[in-house]
Design a protein around this motif. Structure first.
Motif, short mmCIF file in Angstrom:
data_model
loop_
_atom_site.label_atom_id
_atom_site.label_comp_id
_atom_site.label_asym_id
_atom_site.label_seq_id
_atom_site.Cartn_x
_atom_site.Cartn_y
_atom_site.Cartn_z
N PHE A 1 66.09 -42.77 41.30
CA PHE A 1 64.70 -42.38 42.14
C PHE A 1 64.49 -41.66 43.55
O PHE A 1 64.31 -40.74 43.80
CB PHE A 1 63.53 -43.11 42.59
N ALA A 2 65.75 -42.12 44.56
CA ALA A 2 65.81 -41.58 45.98
C ALA A 2 66.10 -39.90 45.81
O ALA A 2 65.34 -39.86 47.32
CB ALA A 2 66.92 -42.72 46.75
N PRO A 3 66.67 -39.42 46.00
CA PRO A 3 66.71 -37.90 45.37
C PRO A 3 65.78 -37.34 45.56
O PRO A 3 65.37 -36.65 46.35
CB PRO A 3 68.49 -37.47 45.04
N ILE A 4 64.77 -37.21 44.17
CA ILE A 4 64.39 -36.91 44.22
C ILE A 4 63.05 -36.73 44.89
O ILE A 4 62.07 -36.85 45.36
CB ILE A 4 63.77 -37.58 42.32
N LEU A 5 62.75 -38.47 45.25
CA LEU A 5 61.77 -38.99 46.08
C LEU A 5 61.69 -38.30 47.19
O LEU A 5 60.67 -38.23 48.06
CB LEU A 5 61.31 -40.32 45.65
N ARG A 6 62.66 -38.34 47.80
CA ARG A 6 63.23 -37.98 48.90
C ARG A 6 62.75 -36.00 49.08
O ARG A 6 62.03 -35.46 50.05
CB ARG A 6 64.42 -37.79 49.40
N GLU A 7 62.77 -35.43 48.17
CA GLU A 7 62.58 -33.89 48.16
C GLU A 7 60.66 -33.62 47.89
O GLU A 7 60.28 -33.49 49.00
CB GLU A 7 62.90 -33.46 46.73
N HIS A 8 60.64 -34.73 47.28
CA HIS A 8 59.05 -34.91 46.73
C HIS A 8 57.86 -35.38 48.65
O HIS A 8 56.75 -34.69 48.66
CB HIS A 8 58.95 -35.22 46.08
N LEU A 9 58.36 -36.23 48.79
CA LEU A 9 57.93 -36.89 49.63
C LEU A 9 57.83 -35.94 51.10
O LEU A 9 57.10 -35.67 51.39
CB LEU A 9 58.07 -38.20 50.08
N VAL A 10 59.31 -34.92 51.17
CA VAL A 10 59.12 -34.16 52.54
C VAL A 10 57.25 -33.11 52.69
O VAL A 10 57.32 -32.60 53.16
CB VAL A 10 60.14 -32.96 52.63
N GLU A 11 57.58 -32.69 51.08
CA GLU A 11 56.53 -31.96 50.68
C GLU A 11 55.69 -32.09 51.41
O GLU A 11 54.02 -31.53 51.03
CB GLU A 11 57.04 -31.52 49.34
N ASP B 1 70.78 -34.14 29.13
CA ASP B 1 70.58 -34.53 30.03
C ASP B 1 69.68 -35.62 30.28
O ASP B 1 69.32 -36.73 29.71
CB ASP B 1 69.16 -34.40 28.59
N ASP B 2 70.78 -35.80 31.74
CA ASP B 2 70.82 -37.57 32.47
C ASP B 2 69.37 -37.93 32.64
O ASP B 2 68.28 -36.53 32.93
CB ASP B 2 71.68 -37.01 33.26
N TRP B 3 68.98 -38.67 32.86
CA TRP B 3 68.28 -39.26 34.00
C TRP B 3 67.86 -38.57 35.40
O TRP B 3 66.47 -38.50 35.03
CB TRP B 3 68.85 -41.39 34.31
N ALA B 4 68.80 -37.62 35.76
CA ALA B 4 68.66 -37.31 37.06
C ALA B 4 68.18 -36.11 36.71
O ALA B 4 66.70 -36.02 37.38
CB ALA B 4 69.46 -37.16 37.66
N THR B 5 67.97 -35.29 35.74
CA THR B 5 67.38 -33.96 35.80
C THR B 5 66.56 -34.36 34.55
O THR B 5 65.30 -33.41 35.31
CB THR B 5 68.32 -33.86 34.50
N ARG B 6 65.78 -35.45 34.02
CA ARG B 6 64.38 -35.70 33.47
C ARG B 6 63.66 -35.84 34.57
O ARG B 6 62.47 -35.41 34.60
CB ARG B 6 64.48 -37.07 32.86
N LEU B 7 64.18 -36.61 35.17
CA LEU B 7 62.95 -37.36 36.25
C LEU B 7 62.47 -35.82 37.75
O LEU B 7 61.44 -36.10 37.56
CB LEU B 7 64.06 -38.07 37.47
N ARG B 8 63.38 -34.91 37.81
CA ARG B 8 63.39 -33.81 37.92
C ARG B 8 62.10 -32.93 37.62
O ARG B 8 61.45 -31.59 38.50
CB ARG B 8 64.50 -32.80 38.61
#
Length: 229
Positions: A167-177, A81-88
């Motif tokens: 943070f960047a990939p998760i932020l990118r996904e959410h910010l477009v929405e 359960d890595d950091w990126a998974t927890r962020l998502r």
């Protein structure tokens, strides 16, 4: 190798580098080609390569050795359960709280430590963000993230670099929405430009307090909007 296309470029670059590591082309213990060579092979800019490498470093696949280059440390990302998974899986408002902690401090450090090259990169990223005002939401968000990435890089703290790369990939996904959901660019295609320009001026002035204040206010406004929605 075919050149990469949006979007987002950094994620695609990281995926291609990971694939070539997994294939054994770049074995564990070996050294990756330099930024210039990777950028040419992948058909992207050096800033995109740097972001991709930070993502892979955070996943435990590569490690940068000062003055020596970037070396492969594993042929697959860290398991579990890595950091990126927890962020998502986290709520976006909570992500923004942590993003504020990371980026505001990065902006303060950037105001203290920025070099002439850093300022040139930040200026170029700000200009690219402004030029993206006429572009679709995904490209605008890409330009915005690139500016924030350049500011974090100017802090010259590799740990902050790695945190923001997560943070960047998760932020990118959410910010477009979010841009579409809240109509943030309706009537103002360059939404937030004045605030970002003010932040860049604080970096040029070498004013950590002002840089932190401007960015904290910008991120808090978005968090408040999220909580009210």
């Amino acid at each position: 190798m075919p050149a990469l296309r949006p979007s987002p470029l950094a994620e695609q670059a990281a995926a291609q580098i990971e694939e070539r590591i997994r294939s054994g082309e770049w074995p564990v213990g070996g050294k990756l080609p330099g930024e210039v060579a990777l950028a040419k092979e992948l058909g992207v800019g050096r800033s995109t390569v740097r972001e991709a490498l930070r993502t892979l470093a955070a996943a435990g696949m590569v490690h940068a050795r000062q003055g020596s280059g970037v070396f492969v440390t594993a042929d697959r990302p860290s398991a579990g359960d890595d950091w990126a998974t927890r962020l998502r899986a986290a709520e976006l408002a909570h992500i923004y709280e942590v993003r504020t902690m990371v980026e505001v401090q990065a902006a303060r450090l950037a105001a203290e430590r920025r070099t002439a090259a850093d300022l040139a990169a930040v200026d170029a990223a700000l200009a690219a963000r402004r030029a993206a005002g006429g572009a679709k939401d995904a490209d605008f968000v890409e330009a915005d993230i690139a500016l924030h990435t350049a500011i974090v890089a100017a802090a010259h703290n590799p740990v902050l670099d790695d945190l923001f790369a997560q943070f960047a990939p998760i932020l990118r996904e959410h910010l477009v929405e979010l841009v579409g959901l809240f109509g943030l660019r309706e009537g103002d295609p360059n939404q937030g430009y004045d605030t970002h320009a003010e932040l860049v001026r604080a970096l040029h002035a070498g004013d950590p307090a002002e840089a932190g204040r401007v960015l904290a206010a910008e991120l808090e406004a978005t968090r408040a909007r999220l909580l009210a929605s």
